[in-house]
Design a protein around this motif. Structure first.
Motif, PDB file in Angstrom:
ATOM      1  N   LYS A  50       0.821  -1.215   0.000  1.00 33.21           N
ATOM      2  CA  LYS A  50       0.000   0.000   0.000  1.00 33.21           C
ATOM      3  C   LYS A  50       0.850   1.258   0.000  1.00 33.21           C
ATOM      4  O   LYS A  50       0.502   2.235  -0.650  1.00 33.21           O
ATOM      5  N   ARG A  51       1.965   1.238   0.701  1.00 34.00           N
ATOM      6  CA  ARG A  51       2.790   2.443   0.787  1.00 34.00           C
ATOM      7  C   ARG A  51       3.505   2.768  -0.513  1.00 34.00           C
ATOM      8  O   ARG A  51       4.074   3.846  -0.648  1.00 34.00           O
ATOM      9  N   HIS A  52       3.479   1.857  -1.475  1.00 35.65           N
ATOM     10  CA  HIS A  52       4.159   2.075  -2.756  1.00 35.65           C
ATOM     11  C   HIS A  52       3.229   2.554  -3.857  1.00 35.65           C
ATOM     12  O   HIS A  52       3.615   2.567  -5.036  1.00 35.65           O
ATOM     13  N   VAL A  53       2.006   2.940  -3.490  1.00 38.68           N
ATOM     14  CA  VAL A  53       1.076   3.479  -4.486  1.00 38.68           C
ATOM     15  C   VAL A  53       0.514   4.816  -4.020  1.00 38.68           C
ATOM     16  O   VAL A  53       0.409   5.081  -2.823  1.00 38.68           O
ATOM     17  N   GLN A  54       0.171   5.641  -4.994  1.00 36.74           N
ATOM     18  CA  GLN A  54      -0.491   6.933  -4.736  1.00 36.74           C
ATOM     19  C   GLN A  54      -1.956   6.761  -5.105  1.00 36.74           C
ATOM     20  O   GLN A  54      -2.273   6.457  -6.254  1.00 36.74           O
ATOM     21  N   ARG A  55      -2.832   6.921  -4.135  1.00 40.38           N
ATOM     22  CA  ARG A  55      -4.255   6.742  -4.426  1.00 40.38           C
ATOM     23  C   ARG A  55      -4.853   8.003  -5.051  1.00 40.38           C
ATOM     24  O   ARG A  55      -4.286   9.092  -4.932  1.00 40.38           O
ATOM     25  N   THR A  56      -5.987   7.823  -5.697  1.00 40.13           N
ATOM     26  CA  THR A  56      -6.746   8.942  -6.240  1.00 40.13           C
ATOM     27  C   THR A  56      -8.148   8.883  -5.642  1.00 40.13           C
ATOM     28  O   THR A  56      -8.481   7.951  -4.914  1.00 40.13           O
ATOM     29  N   ASN A  57      -8.967   9.837  -5.983  1.00 36.51           N
ATOM     30  CA  ASN A  57     -10.358   9.831  -5.526  1.00 36.51           C
ATOM     31  C   ASN A  57     -11.280   9.128  -6.516  1.00 36.51           C
ATOM     32  O   ASN A  57     -12.478   9.060  -6.295  1.00 36.51           O
ATOM     33  N   SER A  58     -10.729   8.617  -7.610  1.00 40.22           N
ATOM     34  CA  SER A  58     -11.525   7.974  -8.651  1.00 40.22           C
ATOM     35  C   SER A  58     -11.734   6.498  -8.325  1.00 40.22           C
ATOM     36  O   SER A  58     -10.774   5.762  -8.132  1.00 40.22           O
ATOM     37  N   ILE A  59     -13.011   6.089  -8.282  1.00 42.59           N
ATOM     38  CA  ILE A  59     -13.357   4.688  -8.028  1.00 42.59           C
ATOM     39  C   ILE A  59     -14.310   4.234  -9.124  1.00 42.59           C
ATOM     40  O   ILE A  59     -15.268   4.935  -9.459  1.00 42.59           O
ATOM     41  N   TYR A  60     -14.029   3.060  -9.686  1.00 40.45           N
ATOM     42  CA  TYR A  60     -14.813   2.519 -10.793  1.00 40.45           C
ATOM     43  C   TYR A  60     -15.364   1.152 -10.410  1.00 40.45           C
ATOM     44  O   TYR A  60     -14.756   0.419  -9.634  1.00 40.45           O
ATOM     45  N   ASP A  61     -16.528   0.811 -10.975  1.00 39.18           N
ATOM     46  CA  ASP A  61     -17.145  -0.489 -10.724  1.00 39.18           C
ATOM     47  C   ASP A  61     -16.492  -1.516 -11.645  1.00 39.18           C
ATOM     48  O   ASP A  61     -16.694  -1.484 -12.851  1.00 39.18           O
TER      49      ASP A  61
END
Length: 88
Positions: A50-61
């Motif tokens: 988890k610490r090796h990724v940058q999350r975004t606010n975009s979530i898709y089905d």
């Protein structure tokens, strides 16, 4: 509380794939399983901390998706981000 969700668009921050976009297909403790529809498919997702990724606010089905649909979602998301940058 976990800030990562299945279907969330994330970017790799570390490793040889730094900067690549992925969708989360599974979450397990401190690891995420990531797919891009091309190199990393639903059959063989990439395991990344988890610490090796940058999350975004975009979530898709992506529950009923296949690799072609995932590739299309990522492409459209990246094009959408570029369009927003063009109008700034």
């Amino acid at each position: 509380m976990d800030v990562f969700k299945i279907g969330m668009l994330v970017y790799s921050k570390a490793g040889h794939d730094a900067g690549e976009a992925y969708l989360i297909c599974e979450i397990e403790d401190e690891y995420l399983y990531l797919v891009d529809g091309q190199k990393k498919t639903l059959d063989k997702p990439k395991k990344k901390k988890k610490r090796h990724v940058q999350r975004t606010n975009s979530i898709y089905d992506i529950q009923t998706s296949d690799d072609v649909a995932i590739k299309r979602v990522i492409k459209e998301a990246l094009l959408g981000e570029n369009k927003e940058d063009a109008y700034v």
